[in-house]
Design an enzyme around this catalytic site. Structure first.
Site, short mmCIF file in Angstrom:
data_model
loop_
_atom_site.label_atom_id
_atom_site.label_comp_id
_atom_site.label_asym_id
_atom_site.label_seq_id
_atom_site.Cartn_x
_atom_site.Cartn_y
_atom_site.Cartn_z
N ASN A 242 4.52 -46.00 89.87
CA ASN A 242 4.22 -44.71 88.60
C ASN A 242 5.14 -44.37 87.77
OD1 ASN A 242 1.94 -45.79 87.22
ND2 ASN A 242 0.68 -45.24 89.17
N ILE A 268 -8.52 -49.91 92.47
CA ILE A 268 -9.78 -50.30 91.98
C ILE A 268 -9.37 -52.60 92.48
CG2 ILE A 268 -10.61 -48.84 90.06
CD1 ILE A 268 -9.79 -50.76 88.05
N CYS A 330 -5.50 -38.90 90.80
CA CYS A 330 -5.52 -40.20 91.12
C CYS A 330 -4.08 -40.70 89.66
CB CYS A 330 -5.95 -41.40 91.07
SG CYS A 330 -7.37 -41.30 90.49
N SER A 331 -4.10 -41.73 89.47
CA SER A 331 -3.83 -42.16 88.40
C SER A 331 -4.28 -41.84 86.82
CB SER A 331 -3.39 -43.66 88.92
OG SER A 331 -3.13 -44.51 89.40
N ASP A 332 -5.31 -42.25 86.73
CA ASP A 332 -6.15 -41.64 85.49
C ASP A 332 -6.87 -40.42 86.03
OD1 ASP A 332 -4.91 -43.15 83.47
OD2 ASP A 332 -5.69 -45.10 84.11
N GLY A 333 -6.95 -40.23 86.64
CA GLY A 333 -8.03 -39.63 87.79
C GLY A 333 -9.93 -39.60 86.82
N TRP A 334 -10.10 -40.47 86.82
CA TRP A 334 -11.34 -41.07 86.40
C TRP A 334 -12.56 -41.81 88.18
CZ3 TRP A 334 -9.36 -43.10 81.30
CH2 TRP A 334 -9.04 -44.04 81.27
N ASP A 335 -10.91 -41.99 88.76
CA ASP A 335 -11.96 -43.40 89.78
C ASP A 335 -11.61 -43.08 91.07
OD1 ASP A 335 -12.89 -45.29 88.59
OD2 ASP A 335 -11.06 -45.85 88.05
N ARG A 376 -15.87 -50.45 84.51
CA ARG A 376 -16.04 -50.54 86.12
C ARG A 376 -17.77 -50.94 86.93
NH1 ARG A 376 -11.86 -49.69 85.73
NH2 ARG A 376 -11.21 -47.19 86.24
#
Lengths: 650, 489
Positions: A242, A268, A330-335, A376
């Site tokens: 990243n 994911i 994490c990356s986007d902070g939503w999963d 999702r």
């Protein structure tokens, strides 16, 4: 369409013939002949894939796979009909507008006030107050009041008191999707907290003063500790990749007093493939033990579950034992961030292990912080690469914990299964859209109903009989075992083979104990009445002044109670209050009854009940699915067929 | 079974526990180690603990005579008169591994039995294992017939097993070997029932693994369970490689098949493998768990273990000598009985309300089969037990376990008598590792015990309340009638 055959996965001989209906919201299959006319209802929104297979002599097979892991195998006599059904379903299962979803037509016949009450059941303001904020370290910030800073965050977020609006906005510009660090959980006992954000846009060398100040502010909000953990839930390799895109992770040299930590949870896409592989194993026809175990291992599913759990355990330990605050991203902070924060909260705080608390937890860490439910779980037709079982994994983590701590949770397995079901069903508005902003624009609360109110109304079905609020297991932090030799992560057949009742234990300890507890409660009430009456009677007899009419009144009352109780006393009546076959129209708000029923009634703990139904125990569930055809005597039902198929297979 | 150096002794127990002792002093440590070594590898049975054990409890009922075949026969006679008790083996001369009395078809006399015994391996002629009251079908067990390569036959043998058939009905022979093994056995004088001579019987080969294969699987599984690594993949592949659950699935499947033939096909069944002392007994005893509600009670299960394992001549002393940590290769060692217990546990897990006993009872039997202060599992058959005078010289496990205060620990709180046949699922998704045995010493048991306690409390409280309510109701009813009488006066 008439004369459609519904096949059983385990044995082709147990197919049933019936009529297939397509409505605006459901696929309905009604069996012919048998007096029960068993119905199978499937919501369009549950359909995950439809497969038309090559036409055979008997007809045209259609395979419908559902998001709640039901697999329906139909054979339609006419190729043309099959094609029509196929085309219609493809369209119906892939709505393009939110308004097409079931929750906008679903009407449980509640008035406006009840609906509003339903939405108020879970109140996050109340929740933050319960945690102990605002206080001298944390305050509510209104920087995002018009979603001006971050459109996937809620309007109200808690931040350290020393973080000014300038710092927040500055920090948000240095984070993916502007998801700046915000409070997820605050531990009243020691001021340690869990905060969440997305990855920093650090690239190879960029830094941001405000972001550094933000983390500093989080550390200061916990005066007992001189550093914070920054947990990046990605594998290190992914995080490094990243950086090339101008994103990345925190450099320990730039931030004062942070300890940086990677925890390798896969992304994911890996998870989607892993589930796919595991479901293929579940669908195998009479697999050998090796096929199954090898397939399970090969899918990597349990490894991923364990990785999520390990991350949660790490954070819970930091907060509870070391008293150190943690920033998770994490990356986007939503999963992965949502998974890990909620597992950690669940381990830390007994409140989240209650039924109400669990609803609050999902509302807090998932719904309000912009977990992209629509993408999702594929509610609307969209990019298939966005679909991933993120919350399914969290729900499974909870189940694995329930296996390890049987007394610690107020709710039972059924509660989890029904939540999973409704995340995909779109029957309630809770999980629509990708963010709070979108839900507000759609006026979800005015136009749909809340799942939480529905579950709360039926909470008796979801109770864990072993839970007591004063039990030692329900107190404090949970410390799960992590090595496989100490605790087995098990395959959850109750979820992934949910619709294959033949695979599950035929008697449910939970249901049995719940029935006993219910009876106990009735006994308690009766005992009280009897004692009172006895006391009265003794008084009146000693006083020797009886009023005859009064006594008659009482006798009547007595008669009522005895009959009530004799009902409760005979084992035959344990399941009398269970809803009866077949499922009712969902428009009456009772769609769940069918779900509950297949669990309750079929896994009946009551042998006498099955005795009355003149079938051999243990196969009664199978027999419900398919009244046996051919030359079999009715009582020599399915159990035999399936068993034979299985036993003779080798 | 010890690894000792530098003052550390590691004791690996037959119940799969591993104990580590740190002992100061090299010499002392060596002495202790060699003493333990010597004492744990006694050659003579009569030096074993059961012969020195003095019970600290009062014997209410002598377990040695709790489960006599005569009682079982009495029970049988109340429903059918097609069977008789034969004492042909009273001095163990016809079949050394059979008990002195056996149940056989009434129409077959002792002379015929002697002839049949010569036609069956080890003299194990077909005897009654289970009679299905519901439809009068019988399950027989024996060893393989000695047909040899030239297709020997024995008229009496054919007559004996045909005597269990209803006219015009067929029976099933369940052979626990694969067909090629059964065919190879002919070269060594063994064999199988050939269609020409047994036209009314259909033969099904249902392979069940035996001896060293099972033992290796057991050892591998225990190794996997002691692996302290946190790696999920490694764990699953080790579990898979041990093949243990495959054996469980095969065994359960064979037992379900036997039960299905009897209950659903309405056919009599003869079960045998080669010797008829291992896989045969696994199948017949598990089929009874499925078919017969009596076997799911505590006493009934004890009777089953006595009848189908001890009296039927399962060589416990050979099979359960060393357990999983044995260094030396033991030719006869095999966890045959443990597999049976685990299959019972698997069925128990699927029907948690249908068994009177709990998991601890099964674990208890596992422990005592391998090492015990009681004489019950000593010896390889009834003949050896008689020679050792076990009933006179040792205490029976049943004498101890059937005392009310012990029994209460083994009761399943949520038991509700279930008079039906219970059909377990044998799909891989339905089978789990028996953590109570294999993770017993590794997993923290506190939370599970608390759950068990909670279950007991819920049931107990309910029963107490019920009793109280009943007392009050009766009191009230009495007072009311009294009151009415007074009033009338």
């Amino acid at each position: 369409v008439e004369n459609v055959r519904l096949l059983d996965r385990l044995s082709s001989r147990r197919a049933v013939v019936g009529t297939l209906y397509l409505t605006a919201t459901h696929v309905i299959f009604v069996e012919n002949g048998s007096e029960t006319r068993k119905e199978t209802w499937v919501l369009h929104s549950q359909i995950s894939s439809i497969e038309k297979q090559a036409t055979t002599a008997t007809g045209c097979p259609l395979l419908i796979r559902c998001k709640n892991f039901q697999v329906i195998h139909l054979v339609i006599p006419q190729e043309r009909d099959c094609h029509d059904v196929y085309i219609s379903l493809i369209r119906l299962a892939r709505p393009v507008k939110y308004e097409e979803l079931y929750c906008f037509s679903f009407n449980p016949k509640l008035d406006k006030e009840e609906r509003e009450q339903g939405w108020k059941l879970v109140d996050l303001n109340e929740e933050y107050n319960r945690m102990g904020v605002p206080n001298s370290y944390w305050q509510i910030s209104d920087v995002n009041r018009d979603y001006g800073v971050c459109d996937s965050y809620p309007t109200e977020v808690y931040v350290p008191k020393s973080a000014t609006a300038h710092i927040i906005v500055g920090s948000s510009k240095f984070r993916s999707r502007r998801r700046f660090p915000a409070l997820s959980y605050y531990c009243k006992g020691n001021n340690a907290s869990i905060c969440r954000s997305s990855q920093p846009l650090s690239g190879f060398s960029a830094r941001c003063l405000e972001d550094e100040q933000m983390l500093q502010a989080i550390r200061k909000a916990n005066p007992g500790s001189d550093f914070i953990y920054v947990v990046d839930t990605r594998p290190k390799l992914n995080a490094m990749a990243n950086r090339a895109a101008g994103k990345g992770y925190e450099n320990e040299d730039n931030y004062s007093n942070i300890k940086f930590q990677f925890i390798g949870i896969e992304n994911i896409h890996v998870m989607r493939n892993s589930l796919q592989k595991m479901l293929e194993v579940c669908e195998l026809k009479s697999p050998s033990m090796s096929d199954f175990l090898w397939g399970l291992e090969n899918s990597g599913w349990l490894k991923h579950i364990k990785a999520i759990m390990d991350a949660g355990i790490f954070i819970a330990k930091a907060v509870a034992e070391e008293g150190v605050s943690v920033l998770v991203h994490c990356s986007d902070g939503w999963d992965r961030t949502a998974q890990v924060c909620s597992v950690a909260s669940l381990l830390l705080d007994p409140y989240y292990r209650t039924m109400k608390g669990f609803m609050v937890l999902i509302e807090k860490d998932w719904v309000s912080f912009g977990h992209k439910f629509n993408h999702r779980y594929g509610n609307l037709d969209g990019d298939p690469k966005e679909i991933s079982p993120v919350i399914d994994q969290f729900i499974e983590c909870v189940w694995q914990l329930m296996e390890q701590f049987p007394c610690a949770f107020e709710f039972n397995e059924r509660f989890l299964i029904h939540i999973q079901h409704h995340i995909y069903s779109c029957q309630f508005g809770n999980f629509l859209c990708n963010s709070q902003k979108e839900r507000r624009e759609l006026k979800i609360k005015e136009r749909t109903y809340s799942l939480w109110a529905h579950l709360w109304k039926n909470r008796a079905d979801y109770l864990n009989p072993l839970y007591r609020s004063d039990h030692s297991q329900t107190q404090g932090t949970l410390h799960p075992q992590i090595a496989p030799c100490n605790f087995l992560y098990k395959f959850w057949s109750g979820m992934y083979n949910r619709f294959e009742k033949g695979l599950h234990p035929r008697q449910s300890v939970t249901d049995y104990l719940m029935a006993v507890k219910e009876e106990t409660q009735q006994l308690e009430e009766e005992l009280e009445v009897l004692q009172e009456r006895l006391a009265n009677l003794q008084k009146s007899q000693s006083g020797n002044n009886k009023v005859k009419t009064k006594q008659q009144d009482r006798s009547k009352q007595f008669g009522l109670y005895t009959s009530n109780n004799s009902l409760a006393n005979t084992p035959q009546e344990y399941s009398s209050d269970l809803k009866s076959f077949p499922s009712r129209s969902p428009s009456q708000g009772d769609e769940d009854s069918a779900l509950i029923l297949t669990q309750d009634n079929l896994k009946s703990s009551d042998p006498d009940l099955s005795a009355n139904s003149d079938q051999e125990s243990g196969v009664e569930d199978l027999s419900c699915r398919s009244p046996s055809g051919g030359g079999c005597v009715p009582s020599e039902d399915s159990g035999k067929d399936s068993d034979e198929a299985v036993f003779l297979a080798g | 079974r010890f690894v000792g150096s530098l003052g550390t002794i590691v004791i690996k127990c037959k119940d799969l526990r591993i104990i580590q002792l740190d002992i100061p002093g090299m010499e002392e440590c060596l002495n202790i180690a060699s003493s333990i070594e010597a004492l744990s590898t006694l050659d003579s049975v009569t030096l074993m603990y059961p012969f020195f054990y003095r019970p600290m409890f009062e014997v209410l009922e002598d377990g040695w005579s709790s489960f006599l075949l005569e009682q079982e026969f009495e029970h049988l006679s109340s429903v059918t008169n097609e069977w008789r008790l034969s004492c042909v083996n009273k001095d163990f001369s016809v079949c050394p591994s059979y008990p002195p009395v056996v149940i056989v078809p009434k129409s077959i006399d002792d002379e015929a039995l002697r002839k049949v015994a010569l036609f069956r391996y080890g003299g194990r002629f077909p005897v009654l294992s289970y009679y299905h009251k519901k439809n009068g079908m019988a399950m027989l067990r024996s060893s393989q017939p000695l047909t040899g390569t030239n297709g020997r036959r024995c008229k009496e043998d054919e007559k004996l097993i045909n005597a269990t058939l209803r006219s015009g009905r067929r029976g099933f022979v369940i052979d626990t070997r694969p067909l090629n093994v059964a065919q190879q056995a002919r070269a060594k004088g063994g064999g199988f029932e050939q269609e020409v001579h047994y036209p009314q019987w259909r033969r099904i080969h249902k392979y069940i693994e035996r001896f060293h294969i099972l033992q290796e699987s057991f050892i591998k599984l225990v190794e996997a369970c002691n692996d302290q690594s946190h790696n999920m993949d490694r764990w699953l592949s080790k579990l898979e490689a041990s093949n243990w659950l495959t054996h469980i699935k095969e065994l359960l499947t064979a037992a379900c098949l036997a039960a299905q033939c009897i209950d659903r096909e309405g056919a009599s069944v003869l079960v045998h493998g080669s010797e008829g002392t291992d896989s045969t007994l696994q199948v017949t005893s598990l089929a009874q768990i499925i078919l017969d509600p009596r076997c799911r009670t505590i006493r009934g299960f004890e009777a089953l273990v006595v009848r189908e394992w001890l009296q039927a001549g399962h060589p416990f002393q050979q099979r359960c000598a060393q357990s999983a940590y044995s260094n030396s290769k033991q030719k006869w060692e095999a966890p045959v009985f443990l597999l049976f217990l685990e299959c019972v546990w698997q069925i128990h897990r699927q029907f948690p309300c249908s068994f009177e006993f709990n998991e601890h009872f099964l674990i208890l039997l596992f422990e005592h089969a391998y090492a015990s202060q009681f004489g019950t599992f000593l010896g390889n058959n009834e003949s050896e037990r008689a020679k050792l005078k076990l009933p006179q010289k040792t205490m029976s496990l049943w004498s101890w376990v059937n005392r009310p205060e012990e029994l209460s620990r083994f009761q399943n709180p949520i038991y509700e008598a279930n008079s039906l046949v219970i059909w377990p699922s044998v799909a891989p998704q339905s089978l789990q590792l028996w953590e109570g045995i294999f993770l017993r010493w590794n997993r923290p048991s506190r939370f599970l015990e608390e759950a068990e306690e909670e279950r007991i409390n819920i049931i107990k409280y309910n029963k107490e309340l019920q009793a109280k309510v009943n007392v009050l109701r009766r009191q009230l009813a009495e007072m009311e009638t009294d009151g009415e009488v007074q009033e009338e006066e």
